[in-house]
Design a protein around this motif. Sequence first.
Motif, PDB file in Angstrom:
ATOM      1  N   THR A  26       0.845  -1.190   0.000  1.00 14.75           N
ATOM      2  CA  THR A  26       0.000   0.000   0.000  1.00 14.75           C
ATOM      3  C   THR A  26       0.885   1.246   0.000  1.00 14.75           C
ATOM      4  OG1 THR A  26      -1.952   0.995   1.054  1.00 14.75           O
ATOM      5  CG2 THR A  26      -0.234   0.181   2.542  1.00 14.75           C
ATOM      6  N   VAL A  27       0.258   2.421   0.040  1.00 16.05           N
ATOM      7  CA  VAL A  27       1.023   3.668   0.170  1.00 16.05           C
ATOM      8  C   VAL A  27       0.530   4.390   1.418  1.00 16.05           C
ATOM      9  CG1 VAL A  27       1.526   3.950  -2.284  1.00 16.05           C
ATOM     10  CG2 VAL A  27      -0.576   4.956  -1.328  1.00 16.05           C
ATOM     11  N   LEU A  28       1.424   5.149   2.021  1.00 16.66           N
ATOM     12  CA  LEU A  28       1.116   5.760   3.304  1.00 16.66           C
ATOM     13  C   LEU A  28       1.942   7.022   3.487  1.00 16.66           C
ATOM     14  CD1 LEU A  28      -0.310   5.272   6.052  1.00 16.66           C
ATOM     15  CD2 LEU A  28       1.735   4.051   6.773  1.00 16.66           C
ATOM     16  N   ASN A  29       1.316   8.055   4.047  1.00 11.34           N
ATOM     17  CA  ASN A  29       2.016   9.319   4.299  1.00 11.34           C
ATOM     18  C   ASN A  29       1.274  10.031   5.428  1.00 11.34           C
ATOM     19  OD1 ASN A  29       3.841  11.406   3.892  1.00 11.34           O
ATOM     20  ND2 ASN A  29       2.632  12.388   2.276  1.00 11.34           N
ATOM     21  N   LEU A  30       1.792   9.902   6.643  1.00 12.25           N
ATOM     22  CA  LEU A  30       1.082  10.436   7.804  1.00 12.25           C
ATOM     23  C   LEU A  30       1.731  11.725   8.292  1.00 12.25           C
ATOM     24  CD1 LEU A  30       0.542   7.140   9.844  1.00 12.25           C
ATOM     25  CD2 LEU A  30      -1.014   8.242   8.223  1.00 12.25           C
ATOM     26  N   THR A  31       0.892  12.631   8.783  1.00  7.32           N
ATOM     27  CA  THR A  31       1.425  13.838   9.415  1.00  7.32           C
ATOM     28  C   THR A  31       0.420  14.358  10.432  1.00  7.32           C
ATOM     29  OG1 THR A  31       2.550  15.950   9.004  1.00  7.32           O
ATOM     30  CG2 THR A  31       0.526  15.587   7.792  1.00  7.32           C
ATOM     31  N   ASN A  32       0.804  15.424  11.107  1.00  2.00           N
ATOM     32  CA  ASN A  32      -0.112  16.161  11.974  1.00  2.00           C
ATOM     33  C   ASN A  32      -0.326  17.530  11.351  1.00  2.00           C
ATOM     34  OD1 ASN A  32      -0.400  18.355  14.261  1.00  2.00           O
ATOM     35  ND2 ASN A  32      -1.354  16.479  14.984  1.00  2.00           N
ATOM     36  N   HIS A  33      -1.582  17.990  11.382  1.00  2.00           N
ATOM     37  CA  HIS A  33      -1.938  19.206  10.653  1.00  2.00           C
ATOM     38  C   HIS A  33      -2.242  20.371  11.609  1.00  2.00           C
ATOM     39  CE1 HIS A  33      -3.279  21.621   7.336  1.00  2.00           C
ATOM     40  NE2 HIS A  33      -3.354  20.609   6.494  1.00  2.00           N
TER      41      HIS A  33
ATOM     42  N   PRO B 233      11.230   9.999  -2.758  1.00  2.00           N
ATOM     43  CA  PRO B 233      11.361   8.977  -1.700  1.00  2.00           C
ATOM     44  C   PRO B 233      10.065   8.177  -1.592  1.00  2.00           C
ATOM     45  CG  PRO B 233      12.181  11.113  -0.934  1.00  2.00           C
ATOM     46  CD  PRO B 233      11.540  11.354  -2.274  1.00  2.00           C
ATOM     47  N   THR B 234      10.194   6.880  -1.512  1.00  2.00           N
ATOM     48  CA  THR B 234       8.998   6.029  -1.657  1.00  2.00           C
ATOM     49  C   THR B 234       8.044   6.134  -0.466  1.00  2.00           C
ATOM     50  OG1 THR B 234       8.173   3.818  -2.158  1.00  2.00           O
ATOM     51  CG2 THR B 234      10.085   3.945  -0.685  1.00  2.00           C
ATOM     52  N   THR B 235       6.751   6.046  -0.770  1.00  2.00           N
ATOM     53  CA  THR B 235       5.721   5.990   0.276  1.00  2.00           C
ATOM     54  C   THR B 235       5.081   4.605   0.301  1.00  2.00           C
ATOM     55  OG1 THR B 235       4.214   6.988  -1.334  1.00  2.00           O
ATOM     56  CG2 THR B 235       5.157   8.457   0.333  1.00  2.00           C
TER      57      THR B 235
END
Length: 388
Positions: free
Chosen positions: A209-216, A367-369
């Motif tokens: 899968t692909v994933l990209n987490l952050t806090n907003h 850079p891969t996610t």
Amino acid sequence: MTRPRLSALALMAMCLGMASLARTTQAAPPKPVATDSQGIQKMNFGKLADGTPIELYTLTNGKITAKITTYGGIVTELHTPDRDGKTADIVLGFDSLEGYLAGHPYFGAITGRFANRIAKGKFSIDGKEYSLAVNNGPNSLHGGLKGFDKQVWKAEETTVDGSPALKLSRISPDGEEGYPGNLSVTVTYSITPENALKIDYTATTDKPTVLNLTNHSYFNLSGPASGTILDHELTLAADQYTLVDENFIPTGKLGSVTGTPVDFTKAKAIGAHIGQIAGEPGGYDHNFVVRGAEAGSKKPIFTAKVKDPKSGRTMTVLTTEPGVQFYTGNFLDGTVKGKGGVVYKKNQAFCLETQHYPDSPNHADFPTTRLNPGQTYTQTTVYQFGVE
Ligand code: BGC
């Protein structure tokens, strides 16, 4: 390991950023909050329409205090002292759950599965195309229609290196918002003895899968009622940024910041060159390439520093991520009324969203996610507070 708990009164006094509560009830002179009064406390924060209870946790080290709700993992309040020791809440948000349920531009939220945009809501893994909800012009933004910011997270009180911590977790089912794989995610918030809010993310999947987490979080180091952040001074450890098209989708090329309005390699007022950013609605909304970022590194490195000359507050951001989206609240247009009835206007806050580059799944050279079964995704970001 035992975690000291706070009395409700002490905690409330701290959250209000003053010893005055203690003073009025006990007629004692104001005293600084003891540094050893760290702890975590749980409160009710209301219910969803279907009756699901939502909690609000207060985490403190006695100097800085964060409130985090299980709805969207949202940091609803963050109290830090100014150069005179006076504490203020420095993030945008609402006084109650209803405000968050009514819709908002991701204030304080965990953003996922994929922070920022995926072009046309489409990407492929091993030749199979996946389609996401398109919720931002022609693109998919911040995880789709019901992203991680609108999910209810399971909470567990814990510690990280002896500091009070809140571990949020959930299983995002295979196909949620169009993304493949059952994804098991944890997001752990802790308050360190160095006056930082530290966020550790982990995830595993049972399908590629692909994933990209952050806090907003939206920050205003003077406090959100105090006007814009255009006088805040920003330093970014970034010599390059991702060039984008008119829909904020990366073209695939990196641009040099040198000699441009996006050069923050030396401290500069956010407002100094903001008027030179072309297009609508104007303002900064750029993904910067973090200098020295290393794939797979677990050690957060210096990424940004913001100083508010009025209050003296500083915020230093360190991350393990290769990118940081610097966003100056350009779409805040006065239609959202937040805490204390304050109307949030353009540039009233800034975000530093540490993450992989936007639309990475469609750019093989970014850079891969991608996350494969058997791998563990990790991300650590530290927001450290001080005064000058
Ligand atoms: C994006 C902005 C967007 C904002 C709120 C930021 O991460 O880059 O374009 O308006 O989030 O959704």
